[in-house]
Design a protein around this motif. Structure first.
Motif, PDB file in Angstrom:
ATOM      1  N   LEU A   1      -4.617 -10.547  -2.460  1.00 22.28           N
ATOM      2  CA  LEU A   1      -3.457 -10.027  -3.187  1.00 22.28           C
ATOM      3  C   LEU A   1      -2.190 -10.743  -2.748  1.00 22.28           C
ATOM      4  CD1 LEU A   1      -4.286  -6.253  -2.589  1.00 22.28           C
ATOM      5  CD2 LEU A   1      -4.673  -7.496  -4.727  1.00 22.28           C
ATOM      6  N   SER A   2      -1.356 -11.142  -3.720  1.00 23.37           N
ATOM      7  CA  SER A   2      -0.038 -11.675  -3.407  1.00 23.37           C
ATOM      8  C   SER A   2       0.930 -11.241  -4.498  1.00 23.37           C
ATOM      9  CB  SER A   2      -0.073 -13.205  -3.288  1.00 23.37           C
ATOM     10  OG  SER A   2      -0.318 -13.833  -4.538  1.00 23.37           O
ATOM     11  N   GLY A   3       2.229 -11.316  -4.189  1.00 25.58           N
ATOM     12  CA  GLY A   3       3.235 -10.910  -5.171  1.00 25.58           C
ATOM     13  C   GLY A   3       4.189  -9.865  -4.611  1.00 25.58           C
ATOM     14  N   ASP A   4       4.706  -9.025  -5.502  1.00 25.20           N
ATOM     15  CA  ASP A   4       5.644  -7.965  -5.144  1.00 25.20           C
ATOM     16  C   ASP A   4       5.090  -7.108  -4.006  1.00 25.20           C
ATOM     17  OD1 ASP A   4       8.034  -6.087  -6.345  1.00 25.20           O
ATOM     18  OD2 ASP A   4       6.353  -4.880  -5.626  1.00 25.20           O
ATOM     19  N   ASP A   5       5.842  -7.021  -2.903  1.00 25.27           N
ATOM     20  CA  ASP A   5       5.319  -6.371  -1.695  1.00 25.27           C
ATOM     21  C   ASP A   5       4.914  -4.923  -1.937  1.00 25.27           C
ATOM     22  OD1 ASP A   5       5.673  -8.674  -0.244  1.00 25.27           O
ATOM     23  OD2 ASP A   5       7.575  -8.058   0.648  1.00 25.27           O
ATOM     24  N   THR A   6       5.756  -4.161  -2.630  1.00 26.77           N
ATOM     25  CA  THR A   6       5.461  -2.751  -2.866  1.00 26.77           C
ATOM     26  C   THR A   6       4.239  -2.599  -3.756  1.00 26.77           C
ATOM     27  OG1 THR A   6       7.810  -2.192  -2.666  1.00 26.77           O
ATOM     28  CG2 THR A   6       6.387  -0.571  -3.725  1.00 26.77           C
ATOM     29  N   ALA A   7       4.151  -3.426  -4.793  1.00 24.25           N
ATOM     30  CA  ALA A   7       3.009  -3.355  -5.697  1.00 24.25           C
ATOM     31  C   ALA A   7       1.725  -3.783  -4.993  1.00 24.25           C
ATOM     32  CB  ALA A   7       3.261  -4.233  -6.920  1.00 24.25           C
ATOM     33  N   VAL A   8       1.820  -4.816  -4.179  1.00 28.55           N
ATOM     34  CA  VAL A   8       0.653  -5.267  -3.413  1.00 28.55           C
ATOM     35  C   VAL A   8       0.151  -4.151  -2.508  1.00 28.55           C
ATOM     36  CG1 VAL A   8      -0.055  -6.776  -1.506  1.00 28.55           C
ATOM     37  CG2 VAL A   8       1.095  -7.745  -3.501  1.00 28.55           C
ATOM     38  N   ASP A   9       1.073  -3.442  -1.871  1.00 25.30           N
ATOM     39  CA  ASP A   9       0.658  -2.349  -0.984  1.00 25.30           C
ATOM     40  C   ASP A   9       0.006  -1.225  -1.765  1.00 25.30           C
ATOM     41  OD1 ASP A   9       0.705  -1.392   1.832  1.00 25.30           O
ATOM     42  OD2 ASP A   9       1.812   0.266   0.926  1.00 25.30           O
ATOM     43  N   THR A  10       0.458  -0.981  -2.992  1.00 24.92           N
ATOM     44  CA  THR A  10      -0.168   0.038  -3.845  1.00 24.92           C
ATOM     45  C   THR A  10      -1.619  -0.312  -4.109  1.00 24.92           C
ATOM     46  OG1 THR A  10       1.919   0.619  -4.929  1.00 24.92           O
ATOM     47  CG2 THR A  10      -0.110   1.113  -6.129  1.00 24.92           C
ATOM     48  N   VAL A  11      -1.873  -1.570  -4.421  1.00 27.39           N
ATOM     49  CA  VAL A  11      -3.242  -2.003  -4.726  1.00 27.39           C
ATOM     50  C   VAL A  11      -4.091  -2.035  -3.457  1.00 27.39           C
ATOM     51  CG1 VAL A  11      -4.646  -3.826  -5.747  1.00 27.39           C
ATOM     52  CG2 VAL A  11      -2.378  -3.347  -6.672  1.00 27.39           C
ATOM     53  N   ARG A  12      -3.495  -2.480  -2.362  1.00 28.08           N
ATOM     54  CA  ARG A  12      -4.231  -2.482  -1.089  1.00 28.08           C
ATOM     55  C   ARG A  12      -4.674  -1.069  -0.727  1.00 28.08           C
ATOM     56  NH1 ARG A  12      -3.609  -0.765   3.626  1.00 28.08           N
ATOM     57  NH2 ARG A  12      -1.486  -0.046   3.166  1.00 28.08           N
TER      58      ARG A  12
ATOM     59  N   LEU B   1      -5.133   1.425  -2.756  1.00 29.11           N
ATOM     60  CA  LEU B   1      -6.112   1.888  -3.733  1.00 29.11           C
ATOM     61  C   LEU B   1      -7.534   1.535  -3.317  1.00 29.11           C
ATOM     62  CD1 LEU B   1      -6.881   3.009  -6.575  1.00 29.11           C
ATOM     63  CD2 LEU B   1      -6.417   0.706  -7.462  1.00 29.11           C
ATOM     64  N   PHE B   2      -7.720   0.334  -2.766  1.00 28.42           N
ATOM     65  CA  PHE B   2      -9.074  -0.129  -2.447  1.00 28.42           C
ATOM     66  C   PHE B   2      -9.409  -0.080  -0.958  1.00 28.42           C
ATOM     67  CE2 PHE B   2      -8.337  -2.202  -6.581  1.00 28.42           C
ATOM     68  CZ  PHE B   2      -9.461  -1.732  -7.250  1.00 28.42           C
ATOM     69  N   ALA B   3      -8.496   0.377  -0.130  1.00 27.02           N
ATOM     70  CA  ALA B   3      -8.759   0.455   1.302  1.00 27.02           C
ATOM     71  C   ALA B   3      -9.963   1.353   1.573  1.00 27.02           C
ATOM     72  CB  ALA B   3      -7.534   0.986   2.034  1.00 27.02           C
ATOM     73  N   GLY B   4     -10.864   0.875   2.396  1.00 27.08           N
ATOM     74  CA  GLY B   4     -12.041   1.658   2.757  1.00 27.08           C
ATOM     75  C   GLY B   4     -13.163   1.617   1.756  1.00 27.08           C
ATOM     76  N   THR B   5     -13.036   0.824   0.689  1.00 25.63           N
ATOM     77  CA  THR B   5     -14.102   0.712  -0.307  1.00 25.63           C
ATOM     78  C   THR B   5     -14.926  -0.547  -0.044  1.00 25.63           C
ATOM     79  OG1 THR B   5     -12.908  -0.637  -1.947  1.00 25.63           O
ATOM     80  CG2 THR B   5     -12.498   1.751  -1.953  1.00 25.63           C
ATOM     81  N   LEU B   6     -15.906  -0.783  -0.910  1.00 22.49           N
ATOM     82  CA  LEU B   6     -16.730  -1.988  -0.786  1.00 22.49           C
ATOM     83  C   LEU B   6     -15.994  -3.240  -1.251  1.00 22.49           C
ATOM     84  CD1 LEU B   6     -20.186  -0.647  -2.038  1.00 22.49           C
ATOM     85  CD2 LEU B   6     -19.314  -0.789   0.308  1.00 22.49           C
ATOM     86  N   LEU B   7     -14.833  -3.069  -1.878  1.00 20.95           N
ATOM     87  CA  LEU B   7     -13.981  -4.190  -2.263  1.00 20.95           C
ATOM     88  C   LEU B   7     -12.856  -4.279  -1.233  1.00 20.95           C
ATOM     89  CD1 LEU B   7     -13.236  -6.391  -4.339  1.00 20.95           C
ATOM     90  CD2 LEU B   7     -11.912  -4.663  -5.569  1.00 20.95           C
ATOM     91  N   THR B   8     -12.936  -5.267  -0.374  1.00 22.33           N
ATOM     92  CA  THR B   8     -12.003  -5.364   0.750  1.00 22.33           C
ATOM     93  C   THR B   8     -10.704  -6.042   0.334  1.00 22.33           C
ATOM     94  OG1 THR B   8     -13.872  -5.564   2.286  1.00 22.33           O
ATOM     95  CG2 THR B   8     -11.706  -6.218   3.098  1.00 22.33           C
ATOM     96  N   PRO B   9      -9.571  -5.325   0.363  1.00 16.74           N
ATOM     97  CA  PRO B   9      -8.293  -5.955   0.011  1.00 16.74           C
ATOM     98  C   PRO B   9      -7.751  -6.777   1.179  1.00 16.74           C
ATOM     99  CG  PRO B   9      -7.950  -3.642   0.524  1.00 16.74           C
ATOM    100  CD  PRO B   9      -9.425  -3.885   0.655  1.00 16.74           C
TER     101      PRO B   9
END
Length: 287
Positions: free
Chosen positions: A135-146, A148-156
């Motif tokens: 993930l790269s881009g807007d810091d706040t938006a990146v953190d939102t996506v990170r 969202l997927f934290a702890g899942t099988l898709l590693t941000p």
């Protein structure tokens, strides 16, 4: 209305598994059912995705929209979402060049949307530690996506910096990884034409174990995916040229993958069939 849901465009083999990880994390995931196949509808239902009746409904309900589609469709998808006035977090997780990613970012920013550049590496996430979402881009938006997927099988994995960085990393990895399949197939075709294919495979198994050249079943797996890899190679070629590098490797790989387009989603195709597709027709086949 608070837009708390996540939207996915579209739940294909990769997109569906990405959406499933958001569902597993507790999000309600919506998808656009209009014009999609029966197989896609069945896949979405099985994964617990909620259909949206229209693009407008999707963007009205969702604060985050994930675009996971063939590279050639990425800009059109972004334009359709932007036309609804969407101003949430837009994640383009497609295999596109950094320049194309910036073009999409400009389209989305017109309504005030925050844009995240996403690069997926690895297979559709089904097991831990196999698939990453850079993930790269807007810091706040990146953190939102990170988050969202934290702890899942898709590693941000967060890359500091603007949009384009995640796409560049994705394409750099794909260039080496996927072009190796095309190169292995072309090498096998040369060997087959001279009656030494089995000898080549034996040699590769000895010196290059674990590669598509050494493992026929690994090479065969490219056949079903070649229809998606061909446009990805075009994006890689564009990215190389935009960086002042020749794009000829990717051009050649795109040509190879295009020869296998008829095997789309065919999991039964063999490596021998793929190799034969690259070879000139025999005299009796020209009649």
């Amino acid at each position: 209305m608070t837009r708390a849901d996540v939207g996915i465009l579209h739940p294909g083999s990769m997109g569906a598994r990405v959406a499933a990880q958001a569902v597993a994390a507790g999000a309600r995931v919506r998808w656009l059912a209009q014009g999609r196949s029966a197989a896609t509808r069945e896949r979405a239902a099985a994964l617990g995705l909620t259909p949206a009746a229209s693009t407008a409904e999707l963007t009205a309900e969702c604060g985050v929209i994930l675009s996971v589609c063939p590279p050639a469709a990425a800009l059109d998808v972004a334009r359709r979402i932007a036309a609804t006035g969407f101003h949430g977090v837009y994640v383009d997780a497609n295999a596109i060049s950094p320049d194309h990613m910036e073009e999409i970012a400009q389209v989305m920013r017109g309504n005030g949307a925050r844009v995240v550049d996403g690069g997926i590496t690895g297979p559709p996430p089904r097991e831990a530690d196999t698939t990453r979402l850079y993930l790269s881009g807007d810091d706040t938006a990146v953190d939102t996506v990170r988050t969202l997927f934290a702890g899942t099988l898709l590693t941000p994995v967060v890359l500091a910096g603007p949009v384009g960085r995640a796409s560049a990393l994705k394409l750099a990895f794909a260039a080496y990884n996927k072009i190796s399949y095309a190169l292995a197939a072309e090498a096998c075709a040369l060997a087959a034409g001279h009656g030494v294919l089995d000898d080549l495979r034996d040699l590769a198994a000895h010196l290059l174990p674990g590669t598509p050249l050494a493992a026929p079943e690994q090479l065969a797996s490219a056949g079903a995916r070649a229809w998606r890899w061909e446009p990805e190679m075009r994006e890689i070629a564009d990215a190389w040229r935009d960086s002042g590098l020749p794009g000829t490797f990717a051009d050649a790989a795109a040509h190879t993958f295009d020869r296998w387009r008829a095997h789309k989603d065919d999991r039964t195709v063999t490596s021998d069939r793929l190799i034969a597709d690259l070879m000139p027709p025999q005299p009796d086949e020209r009649r």
